[in-house]
Design an enzyme around this catalytic site. Structure first.
Site, PDB file in Angstrom:
ATOM      1  N   TYR A 161       0.863  -1.182   0.000  1.00  0.00           N
ATOM      2  CA  TYR A 161       0.000   0.000   0.000  1.00  0.00           C
ATOM      3  C   TYR A 161       0.894   1.226   0.000  1.00  0.00           C
ATOM      4  CZ  TYR A 161      -3.958   2.970   1.558  1.00  0.00           C
ATOM      5  OH  TYR A 161      -4.933   3.937   1.670  1.00  0.00           O
TER       6      TYR A 161
ATOM      7  N   LYS B  44      -1.220  -1.321  -4.114  1.00  0.00           N
ATOM      8  CA  LYS B  44      -2.290  -0.334  -4.177  1.00  0.00           C
ATOM      9  C   LYS B  44      -1.622   1.026  -4.265  1.00  0.00           C
ATOM     10  CE  LYS B  44      -6.156   1.748  -1.682  1.00  0.00           C
ATOM     11  NZ  LYS B  44      -6.913   1.832  -0.409  1.00  0.00           N
TER      12      LYS B  44
END
Length: 287
Positions: A134, A162
């Site tokens: 992330y 992400k």
């Protein structure tokens, strides 16, 4: 594991006294499943995981798994201030039936890229489940640099990233890199059409708490090469998403949950609640 479609990082419903509202959480999980999302992320940033006690964390993970297991992909946020803590959280979630993890670099400590690499490789060694990195430097203070992504993408247990930096030039570079068994996931709620146009196959969308049906329809349109429809849907939901991205994201994700049709309570400190005027201004998007 291949990630495809819309994945919602769940808000966490709270009662008036700020305790967990488990019954509303159950309703929320089933509602998203019914709306056709591909997966759910429990204990993510939108879920205010950082406010949980260990008992609350287990309750949230268990409740989501009980409703959703076998119906959609279950992803657990396993962020912790330490690498050891992230490893522990991974093992706890795996035992509850989660199928993948989402993990940012540790906040506050500001590791260099060698530390970021060691962090992810250590957690990856502690589990057999896929990890989605992330990248959200505005949140944690550290970026997962491009060269670091390329290095970590070779790890068989690191399945994707992400990308939430907001820098689409960076995202485009990642999307055009010839990765093997590694995916670039849209993490910017105002850029999904761009991500999908350049080949992304999934969107982990905090705004999915607000617009799950619309986001599923947008994704399906892009996969059918119906870019006019995708743009039309994005144009319709963009004003509310732009407001969310402009500030008080978590508060607005909760206030607008399922287009403001379900009461999931307010946020916990250190986040402050919206003023009456701010609430009314945001709710205009759903009237």
């Amino acid at each position: 594991m291949r990630f495809q479609g819309i994945y919602v990082p769940l808000v966490t419903p709270f009662k008036a006294d700020k305790s967990l509202d488990v019954e509303t959480l159950k309703i929320l999980v089933q509602s998203f499943i019914d709306k056709g999302v591909s997966g759910l992320v429990a204990c993510g940033t939108t879920g205010e995981y950082y406010t949980f006690s260990e008992e609350e964390r287990k309750t949230v993970l268990t409740t989501v798994a009980e409703i959703a297991k076998g119906k959609v992909t279950l992803i657990a946020g396993i962020n912790d201030l330490s690498t050891e803590g992230a490893c522990r959280r991974a093992k706890e979630a795996e035992a509850l039936g989660y199928e993948a993890f989402m993990l940012s670099p540790p906040a506050y400590s500001l590791p260099d890229q060698a530390g970021v690499i060691a962090h992810y490789e250590t957690v990856a060694q502690a589990t057999n489940l896929p990890i989605i990195m992330y990248n959200f430097p505005a949140r944690v203070g550290v970026s997962i640099e491009y060269e670091t992504v390329v290095h970590l993408a070779k790890n068989p247990n690191i399945a994707g990233i992400k990308e939430s930096s907001g820098d689409f030039s960076r995202a485009l570079r990642l999307l055009q890199t010839d990765f093997k068994d590694f995916e670039v996931v849209c993490g910017c709620d105002d850029q999904p059409v761009d991500f999908f146009f350049w080949g992304a196959k999934s969107w982990i969308a905090g705004a999915g708490n607000v617009f799950p049906e619309e986001q599923v329809a947008l994704f399906n349109a892009t996969q059918n090469n119906d870019w006019d429809l995708a743009r039309k849907i994005m144009k319709e939901i963009y004003p509310a998403i732009h407001s969310m991205e402009s500030g008080n994201y978590n508060q607005k994700a909760k206030l607008g949950c399922l287009k403001a049709t379900i009461d999931v309570g307010t946020v916990r400190l250190p986040l402050s609640d919206l003023s009456h005027e701010e609430k009314e201004e945001f709710l205009k998007f759903f009237r």
